[in-house]
Design a protein around this motif. Sequence first.
Motif, PDB file in Angstrom:
ATOM      1  N   GLY A  50      10.937  33.945   6.558  1.00 55.55           N
ATOM      2  CA  GLY A  50      10.668  32.823   7.437  1.00 55.55           C
ATOM      3  C   GLY A  50      11.534  32.742   8.681  1.00 55.55           C
ATOM      4  O   GLY A  50      11.455  31.766   9.422  1.00 55.55           O
ATOM      5  N   THR A  51      12.328  33.771   8.950  1.00 58.40           N
ATOM      6  CA  THR A  51      13.249  33.711  10.091  1.00 58.40           C
ATOM      7  C   THR A  51      12.650  34.285  11.360  1.00 58.40           C
ATOM      8  O   THR A  51      13.167  34.038  12.455  1.00 58.40           O
ATOM      9  N   GLN A  52      11.560  35.062  11.259  1.00 59.50           N
ATOM     10  CA  GLN A  52      10.969  35.711  12.421  1.00 59.50           C
ATOM     11  C   GLN A  52       9.450  35.612  12.401  1.00 59.50           C
ATOM     12  O   GLN A  52       8.828  35.365  11.352  1.00 59.50           O
ATOM     13  N   ILE A  53       8.852  35.830  13.566  1.00 52.59           N
ATOM     14  CA  ILE A  53       7.398  35.818  13.718  1.00 52.59           C
ATOM     15  C   ILE A  53       7.007  37.030  14.546  1.00 52.59           C
ATOM     16  O   ILE A  53       7.577  37.269  15.617  1.00 52.59           O
ATOM     17  N   ILE A  54       6.047  37.796  14.060  1.00 52.26           N
ATOM     18  CA  ILE A  54       5.487  38.901  14.827  1.00 52.26           C
ATOM     19  C   ILE A  54       4.130  38.463  15.360  1.00 52.26           C
ATOM     20  O   ILE A  54       3.413  37.707  14.702  1.00 52.26           O
ATOM     21  N   TYR A  55       3.773  38.894  16.573  1.00 51.71           N
ATOM     22  CA  TYR A  55       2.540  38.434  17.192  1.00 51.71           C
ATOM     23  C   TYR A  55       2.049  39.461  18.217  1.00 51.71           C
ATOM     24  O   TYR A  55       2.779  40.379  18.597  1.00 51.71           O
ATOM     25  N   SER A  56       0.808  39.292  18.652  1.00 50.02           N
ATOM     26  CA  SER A  56       0.218  40.150  19.683  1.00 50.02           C
ATOM     27  C   SER A  56       0.367  39.486  21.051  1.00 50.02           C
ATOM     28  O   SER A  56       0.227  38.261  21.167  1.00 50.02           O
ATOM     29  N   ARG A  57       0.641  40.308  22.073  1.00 47.12           N
ATOM     30  CA  ARG A  57       0.780  39.786  23.428  1.00 47.12           C
ATOM     31  C   ARG A  57       0.152  40.757  24.415  1.00 47.12           C
ATOM     32  O   ARG A  57       0.280  41.974  24.268  1.00 47.12           O
ATOM     33  N   GLN A  58      -0.559  40.208  25.385  1.00 47.59           N
ATOM     34  CA  GLN A  58      -1.141  41.058  26.410  1.00 47.59           C
ATOM     35  C   GLN A  58      -0.051  41.845  27.130  1.00 47.59           C
ATOM     36  O   GLN A  58       1.021  41.316  27.418  1.00 47.59           O
ATOM     37  N   ARG A  59      -0.370  43.103  27.402  1.00 48.20           N
ATOM     38  CA  ARG A  59       0.613  43.968  28.033  1.00 48.20           C
ATOM     39  C   ARG A  59       0.746  43.644  29.524  1.00 48.20           C
ATOM     40  O   ARG A  59      -0.237  43.334  30.191  1.00 48.20           O
ATOM     41  N   GLU A  60       1.978  43.732  30.016  1.00 44.95           N
ATOM     42  CA  GLU A  60       2.261  43.492  31.424  1.00 44.95           C
ATOM     43  C   GLU A  60       2.905  44.741  32.033  1.00 44.95           C
ATOM     44  O   GLU A  60       3.880  45.272  31.498  1.00 44.95           O
ATOM     45  N   ILE A  61       2.322  45.230  33.120  1.00 42.68           N
ATOM     46  CA  ILE A  61       2.849  46.405  33.799  1.00 42.68           C
ATOM     47  C   ILE A  61       3.146  46.044  35.247  1.00 42.68           C
ATOM     48  O   ILE A  61       2.250  45.687  36.007  1.00 42.68           O
ATOM     49  N   ARG A  62       4.416  46.106  35.582  1.00 39.01           N
ATOM     50  CA  ARG A  62       4.874  45.797  36.944  1.00 39.01           C
ATOM     51  C   ARG A  62       4.304  44.466  37.450  1.00 39.01           C
ATOM     52  O   ARG A  62       3.788  44.358  38.548  1.00 39.01           O
ATOM     53  N   GLY A  63       4.377  43.472  36.587  1.00 38.42           N
ATOM     54  CA  GLY A  63       3.967  42.128  36.966  1.00 38.42           C
ATOM     55  C   GLY A  63       2.493  41.848  36.850  1.00 38.42           C
ATOM     56  O   GLY A  63       2.048  40.731  37.150  1.00 38.42           O
ATOM     57  N   HIS A  64       1.695  42.824  36.414  1.00 36.96           N
ATOM     58  CA  HIS A  64       0.256  42.648  36.293  1.00 36.96           C
ATOM     59  C   HIS A  64      -0.156  42.685  34.813  1.00 36.96           C
ATOM     60  O   HIS A  64       0.191  43.617  34.089  1.00 36.96           O
TER      61      HIS A  64
END
Length: 358
Positions: free
Chosen positions: A149-163
Amino acid sequence: MKQKGFKIILCITAIISFMIFGGCDTADTSKKTDAIATGQRNIFYKGNKTIYNNNIVFASDRHADANNNYEIFTMTSSGRNLTRLTNHTSADRHPRWSPDGNKIVFVSNRDRQNPWDNNIYVMNSDGTGLVQLTSHAYDENYPSWSPDGTQIIYSRQREIRGHVQPTTYELWVMNSDGTNQHLWRTVDTMSMMWPDWSSDGRNIVYSWYFCSPLPIISDYGEIWKRNIAGWGSTSAELSSYFYSVAPAHPSISPDRSKIVYDDLIDGYRKLFVVTMSIDFPSLAGVHQDVYYDGSFCGAVMCSKVTQMMQPRWSSDGNYIVAAGVISKNWEIIKMNADGTNIRQITSNSATDVDPDWK
């Protein structure tokens, strides 16, 4: 005379016992017995007060407004004591119980202009104490707790050079209070979603697709397993995987011997299970079963359930809860761990999805 009086006393005692333990709930007696026998008790009694164990959390649009929003609900595993936890004009989805059952993590687009972009929130199991954990300009989704219960894994959209790359998702990890957000796994042109943490904290399973967050239009996908020792490294060796068409929502059994997931077969989502040795050091030569193929369950529900997705194990591993299409509506269903005895838990004209079992 004494014998007659004794029989009367026995009769009165039986009636009182029936009223306390069964007579006031005759419509659901079988469900209560089933719940108690498996250690997943639905109802407790404290004096004259009935206490419900709401061990199923899910999302539903049954109270949707013009924005067609979803809210988070809880209920018992027999569908009783439906309780609404969120009330917002935006969509709240993908709830997951914390290991101790005291908190629920979920995603919402309540502070976003794009309805497809979500942030991650956490609240108490009764809906109080709402805390926003992430706040970025891209979609963050599908959270899963570590077993302690100490951490959460999740999906995130990838960001490349600010995009932002809208069709590419990475796996990130953060502390359960939202601090220490950091990249765990990323691969060019790949999307990694629906991570699930093994009960011993050693492994993560997730779905992988080639550049698409929508498995229904993906050409192919895989279920990957990665040891947590590969933390933060993009070049750590892939432990194992198996190929599929459009696999999604993998869930590891509590004893770490099986993975259940849904896949797209002939245009319909169905459930599968992969059986392996403890801690699955290798997926080579694993046994793969179809939970629902139109004839397996052999019950009345078989003719009613046309699709199944988002499977999750009960905490004792004896049951699986999932979303299923019944009479063209997505409902919450449950079944035995071997896929038999499919039972409908919710019944309404709305869409009930994203179940999780405490």
